[in-house]
Design an enzyme around this catalytic site. Sequence first.
Site, PDB file in Angstrom:
ATOM      1  N   GLU A 245       0.644  -0.782   0.343  1.00 27.48           N
ATOM      2  CA  GLU A 245      -0.299  -0.216   0.337  1.00 27.48           C
ATOM      3  C   GLU A 245       1.147   1.388   0.319  1.00 27.48           C
ATOM      4  O   GLU A 245       2.295   1.048   0.080  1.00 27.48           O
ATOM      5  CB  GLU A 245      -0.628  -0.303   1.151  1.00 27.48           C
ATOM      6  CG  GLU A 245      -1.643  -0.916   1.042  1.00 27.48           C
ATOM      7  CD  GLU A 245      -2.834  -0.678   2.413  1.00 27.48           C
ATOM      8  OE1 GLU A 245      -3.531  -1.998   2.148  1.00 27.48           O
ATOM      9  OE2 GLU A 245      -2.487  -0.113   3.274  1.00 27.48           O
TER      10      GLU A 245
ATOM     11  N   SER B 146       7.061  -2.761   3.637  1.00 32.59           N
ATOM     12  CA  SER B 146       7.802  -3.396   4.117  1.00 32.59           C
ATOM     13  C   SER B 146       7.283  -3.680   5.893  1.00 32.59           C
ATOM     14  O   SER B 146       7.529  -4.764   6.205  1.00 32.59           O
ATOM     15  CB  SER B 146       9.368  -3.129   5.149  1.00 32.59           C
ATOM     16  OG  SER B 146       9.900  -3.237   3.484  1.00 32.59           O
TER      17      SER B 146
ATOM     18  N   ILE C 175       2.194  -2.947  -8.276  1.00 34.21           N
ATOM     19  CA  ILE C 175       1.231  -4.042  -8.537  1.00 34.21           C
ATOM     20  C   ILE C 175       1.521  -4.419 -10.330  1.00 34.21           C
ATOM     21  O   ILE C 175       0.969  -3.237 -10.785  1.00 34.21           O
ATOM     22  CB  ILE C 175      -0.062  -4.317  -8.229  1.00 34.21           C
ATOM     23  CG1 ILE C 175      -0.971  -3.271  -6.831  1.00 34.21           C
ATOM     24  CG2 ILE C 175      -0.396  -5.112  -8.179  1.00 34.21           C
ATOM     25  CD1 ILE C 175       0.083  -4.357  -6.352  1.00 34.21           C
TER      26      ILE C 175
ATOM     27  N   GLU D  21       8.995  -8.119  -2.648  1.00 35.73           N
ATOM     28  CA  GLU D  21       8.753  -9.642  -2.704  1.00 35.73           C
ATOM     29  C   GLU D  21       9.867  -9.504  -1.654  1.00 35.73           C
ATOM     30  O   GLU D  21      10.491 -10.446  -1.106  1.00 35.73           O
ATOM     31  CB  GLU D  21       9.400 -10.290  -3.746  1.00 35.73           C
ATOM     32  CG  GLU D  21       8.925 -10.028  -5.022  1.00 35.73           C
ATOM     33  CD  GLU D  21       7.077 -10.930  -4.213  1.00 35.73           C
ATOM     34  OE1 GLU D  21       6.709 -10.955  -4.056  1.00 35.73           O
ATOM     35  OE2 GLU D  21       6.612 -10.666  -6.176  1.00 35.73           O
TER      36      GLU D  21
ATOM     37  N   PHE E 136      13.079  -6.266  13.952  1.00 35.04           N
ATOM     38  CA  PHE E 136      12.614  -5.529  13.012  1.00 35.04           C
ATOM     39  C   PHE E 136      11.478  -4.514  13.867  1.00 35.04           C
ATOM     40  O   PHE E 136      11.402  -2.980  13.266  1.00 35.04           O
ATOM     41  CB  PHE E 136      10.948  -6.714  12.553  1.00 35.04           C
ATOM     42  CG  PHE E 136      11.276  -7.575  11.540  1.00 35.04           C
ATOM     43  CD1 PHE E 136      11.442  -6.811   9.965  1.00 35.04           C
ATOM     44  CD2 PHE E 136      12.290  -8.259  11.614  1.00 35.04           C
ATOM     45  CE1 PHE E 136      12.256  -7.402   8.753  1.00 35.04           C
ATOM     46  CE2 PHE E 136      12.025  -9.778  11.110  1.00 35.04           C
ATOM     47  CZ  PHE E 136      12.636  -9.230   9.337  1.00 35.04           C
TER      48      PHE E 136
END
Length: 397
Positions: A145, A150, A175, A376, A396
């Site tokens: 979005e 990430s 996309i 990805e 993270f």
Amino acid sequence: MNQKSSKTDLYQHPDYYLMDELLSDEHKLIRNTVRDWVKKEVSPIIEDYAQKAQFPKHLIGGMADLGVFGPTIPQDYGGAGLDYIAYGIMMQEIERGDSGLRSTASVQGSLVMYPIYAFGSEEQKLKYLPKLATGELMGCFGLTEPNHGSDPGGMETHIQDQGDHYLLNGAKMWISNAPFADVAVVWAKDDTQTIRGVIVERGMEGFSTPETHRKWSLRASATGELIFQDVKIPKENILPHIQGLKGPLSCLNQARFGIAWGALGAAMDCYDTALKYAKERKQFGKPLAGFQLQQKKLAEMITEITKAQLLVWRLGVLKNENRATPAQISMAKRNSVETALNIAREARQMLGGMGITGDFSIMRHMMNLESVITYEGTHDIHLLITGLDVTGENAFT
């Protein structure tokens, strides 16, 4: 636009450690079939399409005929029922031609067909999978979005239960396939903030797919946004057998596996181009290949390619045995793309000024790989996935 150049694709894949001995006759047949198609149909036209920033839609039928859309999907649903090494080899050969084409194949097979097969109802599988396999329907995958790349768990796209249907609102961006996709597998939060998979069809009121322009990378690939404004989603379009982030992440694992093989194809193409050029181009009275610095570059390229070949082959074996972990797939994706980018940059230098022209594939590969190293899962995110796996400590957050 479809006219082909007179330039002949003379690609020969490097196999320094005799990796072909680890492949079955079927694997080699599949590789040769896809390679021949790339040489005949892709290589002569792909530079023109990249220069004009157009996706060669006329190649979709050929890709479908090769079986590169969902090759691991069972034949009952239109797939080829092949193993994961075959899938990897297909992606390697397609990306040797162009990363954008491999992106289209990856999205179709790993991000659209796979979730419908793994998480869909029998009715959904029979409705969509055979037509996706033949390219009659093309798909895209809506996860990223504008404000959440990430960190997909922070997504804002949502569905509201309206009794006999859902209302979908939100937006996705970056996309692949979006501008021409017939169906989109979209991930959104429901009223309980649980992530659900939704099949959105082109033509649904309030659903639009504006194209992303002015890209310097993946120029022969169609990229766009997915915009949802009170889109009515029939309840039978919800993927019934998955909830939470596990759904989209499992799809990404499938795609990352294909990228690990695919990016290596780009690396091998750059190496082969540089090697041929170094043997033919003469300076100071002898071929470039006779100079120590150029031999150093070529020796390091083939070493890194060989290491990556062994890595993805072993990953394919583990995937076939259903033992490959997400962290192992992350390591291979990250390594292959980094290897490919480094080789592309070294190969570009070896060709001097010619390396930046469309007469050779290197600069196009280099620009494409700048996207592949980000999508990805970014280069840094995959590093942290490995770090978490080996230390048990989450970096993270």
